[in-house]
Design a protein around this motif. Structure first.
Motif, mmCIF file in Angstrom:
data_model
loop_
_atom_site.group_PDB
_atom_site.id
_atom_site.type_symbol
_atom_site.label_atom_id
_atom_site.label_comp_id
_atom_site.label_asym_id
_atom_site.label_seq_id
_atom_site.Cartn_x
_atom_site.Cartn_y
_atom_site.Cartn_z
ATOM 1 N N LYS A 147 13.047 9.478 4.438
ATOM 2 C CA LYS A 147 12.212 9.782 3.925
ATOM 3 C C LYS A 147 12.492 10.475 3.188
ATOM 4 O O LYS A 147 13.237 11.521 3.273
ATOM 5 C CB LYS A 147 10.699 10.353 4.800
ATOM 6 N N GLU A 148 12.306 10.496 1.344
ATOM 7 C CA GLU A 148 12.642 11.333 0.028
ATOM 8 C C GLU A 148 12.521 12.941 0.468
ATOM 9 O O GLU A 148 12.934 13.111 0.100
ATOM 10 C CB GLU A 148 12.302 10.886 -0.651
ATOM 11 N N ASN A 149 11.301 13.045 0.958
ATOM 12 C CA ASN A 149 10.172 14.052 0.301
ATOM 13 C C ASN A 149 10.953 15.016 1.699
ATOM 14 O O ASN A 149 9.846 15.721 2.122
ATOM 15 C CB ASN A 149 8.545 14.571 0.556
ATOM 16 N N GLU A 151 9.710 14.370 5.157
ATOM 17 C CA GLU A 151 9.136 14.151 5.934
ATOM 18 C C GLU A 151 8.994 13.370 7.043
ATOM 19 O O GLU A 151 10.457 12.707 6.603
ATOM 20 C CB GLU A 151 7.801 14.527 5.295
ATOM 21 N N SER A 181 0.106 5.828 6.126
ATOM 22 C CA SER A 181 0.589 7.233 6.652
ATOM 23 C C SER A 181 2.440 6.407 6.438
ATOM 24 O O SER A 181 3.234 7.098 6.646
ATOM 25 C CB SER A 181 0.801 7.565 8.061
ATOM 26 N N GLN A 182 2.408 5.660 6.434
ATOM 27 C CA GLN A 182 3.824 4.764 5.812
ATOM 28 C C GLN A 182 3.995 4.863 4.490
ATOM 29 O O GLN A 182 5.550 4.265 4.057
ATOM 30 C CB GLN A 182 4.252 3.847 6.867
ATOM 31 N N GLY A 184 5.627 5.724 1.202
ATOM 32 C CA GLY A 184 6.560 6.745 -0.059
ATOM 33 C C GLY A 184 7.770 5.839 -0.373
ATOM 34 O O GLY A 184 7.602 5.349 0.334
ATOM 35 N N THR A 185 8.424 7.039 -0.447
ATOM 36 C CA THR A 185 9.901 7.053 -1.042
ATOM 37 C C THR A 185 10.829 7.136 0.312
ATOM 38 O O THR A 185 10.332 8.131 0.924
ATOM 39 C CB THR A 185 10.333 6.470 -2.510
ATOM 40 N N TYR A 186 11.770 5.815 0.327
ATOM 41 C CA TYR A 186 12.611 5.584 1.316
ATOM 42 C C TYR A 186 13.653 5.878 0.441
ATOM 43 O O TYR A 186 14.280 5.415 -0.186
ATOM 44 C CB TYR A 186 12.435 4.991 2.314
ATOM 45 N N SER A 203 10.414 2.279 -2.838
ATOM 46 C CA SER A 203 8.769 2.813 -2.405
ATOM 47 C C SER A 203 8.635 1.489 -1.616
ATOM 48 O O SER A 203 8.661 0.564 -1.980
ATOM 49 C CB SER A 203 8.530 3.016 -3.644
ATOM 50 N N TYR A 205 4.641 0.893 -1.404
ATOM 51 C CA TYR A 205 3.018 1.237 -1.557
ATOM 52 C C TYR A 205 1.966 0.423 -0.033
ATOM 53 O O TYR A 205 2.690 -0.627 -0.257
ATOM 54 C CB TYR A 205 2.794 0.773 -3.318
ATOM 55 N N GLY A 265 -0.991 12.099 -3.087
ATOM 56 C CA GLY A 265 -0.936 10.839 -2.677
ATOM 57 C C GLY A 265 -1.760 9.945 -2.916
ATOM 58 O O GLY A 265 -2.175 9.653 -3.924
#
Length: 309
Positions: A147-149, A151, A181-182, A184-186, A203, A205, A265
């Motif tokens: 996960k880019e962030n 997390e 919850s899934q 995000g940017t990977y 990403s 969405y 988010g």
């Protein structure tokens, strides 16, 4: 048997990275008055003669051959290509033939195929979705997802529960019945121990209609105080949010009302501050959130509260 001509020391196999230089040293012990053109470099695969003596006879401007006037014959391949991968022979063409073989391995850093990735992906909540990413390189690269962030990655284990992992290995990152919850940017990271490793951002969405939670549905407010109402929205894509009083009047920022929202988010916090509460302000308030997939509203009831001295 008396051996007048000898390749005395094994050349040794070579591993170089793409674009670098490969250097082969062949140690030849030739006694007697043999001419220098008795030593040749040959490509083992197809028996192509590359050089005779110090003269390069193949049409390849990247190959250079030299002799130190003693025992060492050197072949250099500059700016190595993948096509140079393979075995080479140092041959001594005298009465006593001598041959040594050395193999060249060409390592290639990873490269992600842009045309063979999923790209950014949009899915409705509850659908199946897959991010994928493929890469070239030698040795074949490993694909790792993060996960880019920073997390953890949520992996659904059944209809109600998820496990979390910091990294996920494999070409495909599968989301069964994808959940908000899934979203995000990977990062798809390709590595094969030949620097540099490379990564690509993809990403995910997850689209779903708004849902609203109201922490306090019934509020008592003393007269002449400022009262804050709050609602919490989850939705994607972006929403239009507003407040309504008694199912009719839309409330706008001004001297009486302070309307504010904050988005992180797919979560939105909505606040309404009623300044200087009076009996006229009692009633029903609705927070409303709408996006392209639907609409939701929360209800709060506000009443005046006596302060007993």
């Amino acid at each position: 048997m008396h051996n007048k001509s000898n390749v005395t020391i094994p050349i040794g196999n070579i591993t170089v990275s793409l674009g670098r230089e490969a250097v082969f040293n062949c140690f030849v012990n030739i006694t007697g008055r043999y001419k220098v053109n008795k030593v040749a470099w040959v490509r083992a695969e197809d028996h192509t003669i590359l050089s005779i003596g110090t003269k390069v006879v193949t049409h390849n401007s990247r190959i250079f051959v030299s002799h130190d006037n003693l025992y060492t014959w050197q072949m250099r391949i500059k700016q190595v290509k993948e096509s140079d991968r393979g075995c080479y022979l140092c041959e001594v063409n005298t009465n006593a033939m001598g041959t040594q073989e050395a193999c060249l391995e060409v390592n290639v850093p990873p490269d992600i195929f842009n045309e063979d990735t999923s790209g950014d992906l949009s899915a409705s909540e509850g659908e199946n979705a897959t991010l994928w990413c493929k890469a070239s390189g030698h040795p074949p690269p490993r694909i790792t997802w993060k996960k880019e962030n920073g997390e953890p990655i949520f992996i659904r284990t059944n209809l109600r529960t998820f496990s979390t992992v910091d990294t996920y290995n494999g070409t495909n990152l599968n989301f069964w019945k994808v959940d908000r919850s899934q979203m995000g940017t990977y990062l798809c990271i390709a590595s094969n121990d030949v620097p540099p490793a490379v990564s690509k951002r993809l990403s995910l969405y997850v689209n779903f209609s708004p849902s609203i939670k109201v922490p306090n549905q019934l509020l008592g407010a003393p007269v002449q105080t400022d009262v804050q109402l709050e609602c919490y929205v989850e939705a994607y894509p972006n929403t239009i949010n507003y407040w309504v009083k008694n199912r009719s009047e839309m409330l706008l920022n001004g001297t009486k009302y302070l309307v504010r929202e904050e988005r992180v988010g797919y979560r939105i916090s909505m606040w309404l501050v009623i300044k200087g509460f009076t009996a006229k302000d009692a009633g029903t308030y609705n927070c409303v959130s709408t996006n392209s997939l639907g609409k939701s509203e929360g209800t709060l009831r506000l009443y005046g509260k006596q302060i007993h001295s």
